[in-house]
Design a protein around this motif. Structure first.
Motif, PDB file in Angstrom:
ATOM      1  N   GLY A 269      92.010  62.312 -22.612  1.00 16.46           N
ATOM      2  CA  GLY A 269      90.582  62.444 -22.384  1.00 16.46           C
ATOM      3  C   GLY A 269      89.941  61.151 -21.933  1.00 16.46           C
ATOM      4  O   GLY A 269      90.505  60.066 -22.033  1.00 16.46           O
ATOM      5  N   GLY A 270      88.713  61.281 -21.437  1.00 16.89           N
ATOM      6  CA  GLY A 270      87.998  60.120 -20.936  1.00 16.89           C
ATOM      7  C   GLY A 270      88.187  59.941 -19.444  1.00 16.89           C
ATOM      8  O   GLY A 270      88.884  60.697 -18.775  1.00 16.89           O
ATOM      9  N   CYS A 271      87.567  58.918 -18.914  1.00 18.51           N
ATOM     10  CA  CYS A 271      87.672  58.607 -17.492  1.00 18.51           C
ATOM     11  C   CYS A 271      89.071  58.101 -17.178  1.00 18.51           C
ATOM     12  O   CYS A 271      89.606  57.225 -17.874  1.00 18.51           O
ATOM     13  N   GLN A 283      81.868  55.369 -24.039  1.00 10.40           N
ATOM     14  CA  GLN A 283      81.681  56.701 -23.468  1.00 10.40           C
ATOM     15  C   GLN A 283      82.749  57.003 -22.417  1.00 10.40           C
ATOM     16  O   GLN A 283      83.265  58.124 -22.337  1.00 10.40           O
ATOM     17  N   CYS A 284      83.088  56.005 -21.602  1.00 11.21           N
ATOM     18  CA  CYS A 284      84.106  56.186 -20.565  1.00 11.21           C
ATOM     19  C   CYS A 284      85.462  56.522 -21.183  1.00 11.21           C
ATOM     20  O   CYS A 284      86.208  57.361 -20.661  1.00 11.21           O
ATOM     21  N   ARG A 286      85.960  57.931 -24.025  1.00 11.77           N
ATOM     22  CA  ARG A 286      85.898  59.135 -24.842  1.00 11.77           C
ATOM     23  C   ARG A 286      85.670  60.413 -24.017  1.00 11.77           C
ATOM     24  O   ARG A 286      86.227  61.468 -24.312  1.00 11.77           O
ATOM     25  N   THR A 287      84.854  60.312 -22.948  1.00 16.41           N
ATOM     26  CA  THR A 287      84.403  61.501 -22.233  1.00 16.41           C
ATOM     27  C   THR A 287      84.697  61.390 -20.742  1.00 16.41           C
ATOM     28  O   THR A 287      84.343  60.390 -20.103  1.00 16.41           O
ATOM     29  N   HIS A 302      80.087  57.668 -15.121  1.00 16.91           N
ATOM     30  CA  HIS A 302      78.998  57.846 -16.090  1.00 16.91           C
ATOM     31  C   HIS A 302      77.764  56.994 -15.761  1.00 16.91           C
ATOM     32  O   HIS A 302      76.645  57.374 -16.100  1.00 16.91           O
TER      33      HIS A 302
END
Length: 308
Positions: A269-271, A283-284, A286-287, A302
């Motif tokens: 996961g993540g970028c 955030q990168c 994680r998502t 993001h």
């Protein structure tokens, strides 16, 4: 002309080699897809032509003027290849038949698609080579591939692709292994194909700058940026695009150290660019970022979430 929506290609027990790709190839324009080896560029071309290996699982949509190619049988696709879609391979020694003359090989698509007799087809092939200014066309038609330079072989392959009247040309690294002078000749030839739609994959940023109308950037099976050529070379948005341009000699060859693209079990996961990105945030990691519209362009990052 070509509309690709949510195209995903995977092989048995493997992660996708192309992952939810969306790409519009405008009629009469030249779209260049850039990205490092393994990013999914060649698989995309193979999917359009329906020549993927039998174990490839393909989903999504590929439409040519509204016609869904993924729904066609092999018999139906044979009527499309050459007539409406033409493939231009790399101009290596293996791309042309060594025992057939150049004139016959350029004429073959004309005989197959336009149902012309051999003599007339070869005459049309010579006229087409003359139109594209290959030089000494009569003599070239009688030559064999081993007698040609790599650059001339590539130009012959372009002539083969265009000779039967295909509306869309799909080119695979047409400048690979060529020196500057031969690259310029290939560029000039492609620019002469007015009215044709070109979808070309390349590692060559300078070549892309000369001939592209639109640039699509792929990384680790995903499209990460899509914009006009002018936007890409003036102000690339994605960090990967920025690194590609920074690595050009005229920009100081600023090569940023980092990890290779994620593959297989390492692709989590993540970028997918997070490990190489200097601006990576939690955030990168994680998502996974969506493709975000910024003005008339698109970018998978993001940091542009509030820019639409």
């Amino acid at each position: 002309m070509i509309e690709i929506e949510n195209l995903t290609i995977a092989f048995t027990k493997g992660k996708p080699v192309v992952d939810y790709l969306n790409l519009s190839v405008p009629d009469g324009k030249r779209t260049i897809v850039i990205g490092e080896s393994g990013s999914g560029k060649s698989m995309m071309l193979s999917a359009i032509l329906q020549v993927l290996p039998p174990d490839a699982a393909v989903s999504g949509s590929i439409r040519l003027d509204g016609l869904e190619l993924l729904n066609l049988t092999e018999k139906e696709m044979k009527k499309i290849r050459g007539a409406r879609l033409a493939y231009i391979p790399q101009g290596s020694a293996n791309s042309l038949n060594p025992v057939l003359t150049v004139g016959f090989q350029v004429a073959e698509p004309i005989m197959e698609v336009r149902k012309k007799k051999r003599e007339e087809a070869i005459r049309m092939a010579v006229d087409w080579m003359r139109r594209l200014q290959l030089g000494n066309e009569e003599r070239l038609a009688s030559a064999y591939p081993h007698m040609l330079s790599g650059g001339m072989r590539q130009r012959v392959l372009i002539a083969m692709g265009a000779a039967a009247g295909a509306e869309v040309l799909l080119a695979d690294e047409p400048t690979k292994g060529l020196d500057k002078e031969r690259i310029e000749r290939v560029q000039d030839m492609l620019l002469r194909l007015e009215g044709k739609t070109l979808l070309c994959i390349s590692h060559d940023l300078r070549f892309s700058r000369e001939i592209a109308d639109y640039i699509s950037v792929m990384y680790a099976a995903e499209q990460v940026e899509y914009c006009t050529k002018e936007e890409f070379f003036r102000n690339p948005l994605h960090p990967y695009s920025q690194m590609l341009l920074a690595a050009l000699p005229e920009n100081g060859m600023k090569v940023t150290a980092g990890f290779a693209p994620p593959h297989g079990k390492d692709q989590v996961g993540g970028c997918r660019f997070a490990a190489r990105c200097p601006g990576c945030t939690e955030q990168c990691r994680r998502t996974a970022p969506p493709m975000i519209t910024v003005g008339k362009r698109k970018v998978r990052c993001h940091r542009y979430a509030d820019s639409g």
